[in-house]
Design a protein around this motif. Structure first.
Motif, PDB file in Angstrom:
ATOM      1  N   ARG A   1      82.268  52.994  56.336  1.00 38.13           N
ATOM      2  CA  ARG A   1      82.909  52.635  57.781  1.00 38.13           C
ATOM      3  C   ARG A   1      83.669  53.806  58.503  1.00 38.13           C
ATOM      4  O   ARG A   1      83.333  53.781  59.653  1.00 38.13           O
ATOM      5  CB  ARG A   1      84.042  51.588  57.634  1.00 38.13           C
ATOM      6  CG  ARG A   1      84.424  50.936  58.564  1.00 38.13           C
ATOM      7  CD  ARG A   1      85.704  49.758  58.330  1.00 38.13           C
ATOM      8  NE  ARG A   1      86.600  50.113  57.447  1.00 38.13           N
ATOM      9  CZ  ARG A   1      87.345  50.969  57.602  1.00 38.13           C
ATOM     10  NH1 ARG A   1      87.573  51.553  58.765  1.00 38.13           N
ATOM     11  NH2 ARG A   1      88.265  51.402  56.555  1.00 38.13           N
TER      12      ARG A   1
ATOM     13  N   ARG B   1      80.686  55.788  60.203  1.00 37.71           N
ATOM     14  CA  ARG B   1      80.124  55.019  61.315  1.00 37.71           C
ATOM     15  C   ARG B   1      81.180  55.045  62.529  1.00 37.71           C
ATOM     16  O   ARG B   1      80.627  55.386  63.595  1.00 37.71           O
ATOM     17  CB  ARG B   1      79.751  53.779  60.682  1.00 37.71           C
ATOM     18  CG  ARG B   1      78.487  53.661  60.086  1.00 37.71           C
ATOM     19  CD  ARG B   1      77.968  52.049  60.034  1.00 37.71           C
ATOM     20  NE  ARG B   1      78.816  51.329  59.405  1.00 37.71           N
ATOM     21  CZ  ARG B   1      79.198  50.866  58.001  1.00 37.71           C
ATOM     22  NH1 ARG B   1      78.140  51.656  57.043  1.00 37.71           N
ATOM     23  NH2 ARG B   1      79.893  50.255  57.525  1.00 37.71           N
TER      24      ARG B   1
ATOM     25  N   ALA C   1      75.557  58.000  62.642  1.00 39.66           N
ATOM     26  CA  ALA C   1      74.370  56.578  62.473  1.00 39.66           C
ATOM     27  C   ALA C   1      74.172  55.973  61.332  1.00 39.66           C
ATOM     28  O   ALA C   1      74.172  56.624  60.109  1.00 39.66           O
ATOM     29  CB  ALA C   1      73.031  56.953  62.966  1.00 39.66           C
ATOM     30  N   ASP C   2      74.239  54.591  61.241  1.00 39.22           N
ATOM     31  CA  ASP C   2      74.076  53.813  59.857  1.00 39.22           C
ATOM     32  C   ASP C   2      72.904  54.341  59.031  1.00 39.22           C
ATOM     33  O   ASP C   2      73.225  54.330  57.836  1.00 39.22           O
ATOM     34  CB  ASP C   2      74.044  52.518  60.289  1.00 39.22           C
ATOM     35  CG  ASP C   2      74.344  51.612  59.238  1.00 39.22           C
ATOM     36  OD1 ASP C   2      75.287  51.667  58.482  1.00 39.22           O
ATOM     37  OD2 ASP C   2      73.186  50.682  58.846  1.00 39.22           O
TER      38      ASP C   2
END
Length: 165
Positions: A20, A23, A28-29
């Protein structure tokens, strides 16, 4: 150019917090993966998060190259022993046959080779740690590093370029 950093976390909960933070820091995820012991991965990590590299693609390339050379040499030997005329078609047939067999054989063996992270950090993984693998620019990694360490992550000695750009 993206680089790969690997952080060790004591639990899946800490790993999720670290992800988290990454991000929130602009990573980027799709550039975040997890590596854990098999029982942890199977029970609690979604497939899209699992880092599952194998030696498949490099093995296929090596197999194709070696197979092509062996196929051409086999065509030359067959031409000599069987008194066939050595033609371009014979050489091409040998090369194509060698590529097909070499690629298939190398892919089958390459798919069983564990990914480099699992080999490199075997003891961490077996101890129950969850690794967070991040592919990002050096600037992005520097921006989130402090927060991830504060959350309980430890940067492991594995810096390398990544195929993702």
């Amino acid at each position: 150019m993206k680089v790969r950093h690997v952080y060790s976390t004591p639990s899946l909960e800490v790993a999720r917090t670290v992800m988290r933070i990454a991000r929130d820091g602009g990573i980027a995820d799709r550039d975040l993966q997890l590596v854990a012991r098999g029982d942890i991965e199977e029970a609690r990590i979604p497939d899209r998060r699992k880092e599952a590299d194998t030696d498949l693609k490099p093995a296929a390339i090596r197999g194709a190259l070696i197979g092509a050379v062996v196929g051409v040499l086999a065509a030359v030997v067959a031409s000599t022993l069987m008194t066939f005329p050595l033609t371009v078609n014979l050489l091409l047939g040998g090369a194509v046959g060698g590529i097909l067999l070499g690629t298939l054989g190398a892919m089958l063996s390459g798919s069983s080779v564990p990914d480099p992270l699992r080999r490199h950090f075997h003891s961490e993984i077996e101890a129950g740690k969850v690794l967070v693998v991040i592919d990002a620019t050096t600037e992005q990694l520097a921006a989130v590093d402090g927060g991830m360490r504060s959350a309980g992550a430890t940067l492991l000695p594995y810096d390398g370029l990544t195929a993702a750009t």
